[in-house]
Design a protein around this motif. Structure first.
Motif, short mmCIF file in Angstrom:
data_model
loop_
_atom_site.label_atom_id
_atom_site.label_comp_id
_atom_site.label_asym_id
_atom_site.label_seq_id
_atom_site.Cartn_x
_atom_site.Cartn_y
_atom_site.Cartn_z
N VAL A 1 0.76 -1.19 -0.15
CA VAL A 1 -0.06 0.03 -0.12
C VAL A 1 0.92 1.33 0.00
O VAL A 1 0.50 2.10 -0.52
CB VAL A 1 -0.97 0.12 1.32
N ALA A 2 1.93 1.07 0.84
CA ALA A 2 2.79 2.26 0.81
C ALA A 2 3.42 2.82 -0.37
O ALA A 2 3.47 4.05 -0.79
CB ALA A 2 3.75 2.21 1.73
N LYS A 3 3.88 1.80 -1.12
CA LYS A 3 4.36 2.18 -2.46
C LYS A 3 3.53 2.52 -3.56
O LYS A 3 3.73 3.33 -4.57
CB LYS A 3 5.33 1.01 -2.97
N ALA A 4 2.49 1.66 -3.68
CA ALA A 4 1.42 1.64 -4.73
C ALA A 4 0.52 2.92 -4.66
O ALA A 4 0.11 3.60 -5.58
CB ALA A 4 0.27 0.44 -4.73
N CYS A 5 0.28 3.50 -3.37
CA CYS A 5 -0.50 4.52 -3.47
C CYS A 5 0.18 6.03 -3.03
O CYS A 5 -0.26 7.09 -2.50
CB CYS A 5 -1.36 4.48 -2.05
N ASP A 6 1.45 5.90 -3.34
CA ASP A 6 2.41 7.08 -3.08
C ASP A 6 2.33 8.03 -4.47
O ASP A 6 2.65 7.75 -5.55
CB ASP A 6 4.12 6.83 -2.90
N VAL A 7 1.83 9.29 -4.26
CA VAL A 7 1.43 10.28 -5.37
C VAL A 7 2.84 10.51 -5.99
O VAL A 7 2.93 10.64 -7.25
CB VAL A 7 0.57 11.05 -4.96
N LYS A 8 3.68 11.02 -5.28
CA LYS A 8 4.87 11.32 -5.66
C LYS A 8 5.85 10.57 -6.56
O LYS A 8 6.49 10.90 -7.37
CB LYS A 8 5.99 11.88 -4.66
N SER A 9 5.65 9.16 -6.25
CA SER A 9 6.70 8.44 -7.14
C SER A 9 5.83 7.77 -8.33
O SER A 9 6.41 7.50 -9.30
CB SER A 9 7.18 7.10 -6.18
N ASN A 10 4.42 7.74 -8.26
CA ASN A 10 3.55 6.82 -9.10
C ASN A 10 2.75 7.87 -10.09
O ASN A 10 2.48 7.38 -11.07
CB ASN A 10 2.72 5.98 -8.62
N GLY A 11 2.72 9.05 -9.55
CA GLY A 11 1.86 9.99 -10.28
C GLY A 11 0.49 9.97 -10.00
O GLY A 11 -0.21 8.96 -9.36
N LEU A 12 -0.38 10.99 -10.15
CA LEU A 12 -1.66 10.95 -9.69
C LEU A 12 -2.40 10.07 -10.46
O LEU A 12 -3.38 9.52 -9.67
CB LEU A 12 -2.20 12.54 -9.92
N GLU A 13 -2.44 9.89 -11.74
CA GLU A 13 -3.38 9.18 -12.52
C GLU A 13 -3.20 7.97 -12.09
O GLU A 13 -4.36 7.02 -12.10
CB GLU A 13 -3.06 9.39 -14.12
N THR A 14 -2.10 7.29 -11.99
CA THR A 14 -1.80 5.79 -11.43
C THR A 14 -2.37 5.39 -10.20
O THR A 14 -3.21 4.37 -10.08
CB THR A 14 -0.28 5.38 -11.55
N VAL A 15 -2.34 6.33 -9.11
CA VAL A 15 -3.00 6.12 -7.88
C VAL A 15 -4.31 6.11 -7.97
O VAL A 15 -5.04 5.29 -7.38
CB VAL A 15 -2.36 7.23 -7.05
N VAL A 16 -4.98 7.07 -8.85
CA VAL A 16 -6.37 7.15 -8.83
C VAL A 16 -6.96 5.95 -9.64
O VAL A 16 -7.86 5.31 -9.19
CB VAL A 16 -6.86 8.27 -9.79
N ALA A 17 -6.33 5.38 -10.72
CA ALA A 17 -6.58 4.21 -11.53
C ALA A 17 -6.33 3.01 -10.40
O ALA A 17 -7.52 2.06 -10.58
CB ALA A 17 -5.56 4.01 -12.51
N THR A 18 -5.36 2.85 -9.31
CA THR A 18 -5.28 1.87 -8.59
C THR A 18 -6.63 1.74 -7.70
O THR A 18 -7.19 0.69 -7.34
CB THR A 18 -4.22 1.99 -7.63
N ALA A 19 -7.12 3.02 -7.35
CA ALA A 19 -8.15 3.05 -6.32
C ALA A 19 -9.52 2.69 -7.02
O ALA A 19 -10.30 1.76 -6.66
CB ALA A 19 -8.29 4.66 -5.68
N ALA A 20 -9.67 3.21 -8.19
CA ALA A 20 -10.58 2.74 -9.07
C ALA A 20 -10.74 1.12 -9.54
O ALA A 20 -11.86 0.80 -9.67
CB ALA A 20 -10.70 3.41 -10.37
N LYS A 21 -9.58 0.56 -9.65
CA LYS A 21 -9.61 -0.88 -9.67
C LYS A 21 -10.22 -1.55 -8.79
O LYS A 21 -10.72 -2.50 -8.80
CB LYS A 21 -8.03 -1.09 -10.06
N PHE A 22 -9.49 -1.25 -7.39
CA PHE A 22 -9.89 -2.03 -6.26
C PHE A 22 -11.14 -1.72 -5.65
O PHE A 22 -11.78 -2.75 -4.81
CB PHE A 22 -8.70 -2.26 -5.25
#
Length: 148
Positions: free
Chosen positions: A38-59
């Motif tokens: 969770v700490a790595k997948a939901c980090d906005v600075k390293s993954n970018g905003l769109e990726t984090v929102v896509a992860t949330a929308a996926k699960f």
């Protein structure tokens, strides 16, 4: 009469198959969520905003299906995700969420990065806690779990 019975049986069988198939999809998402850090997948600075929102929308749909969607400060996680998607479209720096509490319409404003991280963590952790609860629920039973 027999024809009606056959139709009703076929409908019941179809509904039960669709429910079991969707429950299987939710369990696949739980299995996948258990592999996510969770700490790595939901980090906005390293993954970018769109990726984090896509992860949330996926699960989050699997969490809704299993009835374990998180709700914090009176706001459900699906409302965070919807607000984030609207903020991404408008390229806004803040997310304004509208919700009802005790029959009154209220709003809250969050920074986009904070709301995205929160929505992602809520979606993934809800599914991870489903699996953890399956293993540790027995500890909460008085007399079976912890010794006092």
């Amino acid at each position: 009469m027999k024809r009606n019975l056959n139709i009703a049986t076929a409908l019941a069988l179809g509904v039960s198959l669709s429910i079991s198939l969707s429950a299987g999809d939710a369990q696949k998402m739980v299995d996948e969520a258990m592999k996510v850090d969770v700490a790595k997948a939901c980090d906005v600075k390293s993954n970018g905003l769109e990726t984090v929102v896509a992860t949330a929308a996926k699960f989050n749909p699997a969490a809704i299906e299993l009835g374990v969607e998180f709700k914090r400060l009176g706001i459900r996680n699906k409302e965070y995700i919807r607000g984030l998607q609207e903020a991404l479209k408008s390229k806004s720096k803040t997310v304004t969420l509208h919700y009802k509490k005790k029959g009154k319409e209220k709003t809250k404003t969050f920074p986009v990065d904070y709301a995205a991280e929160r929505a992602c963590k809520f979606a993934v952790r809800a599914l991870q806690q489903v699996r953890e609860a399956e293993k540790t629920w027995r500890l909460a039973v008085p007399g079976d779990g912890y010794k006092f």
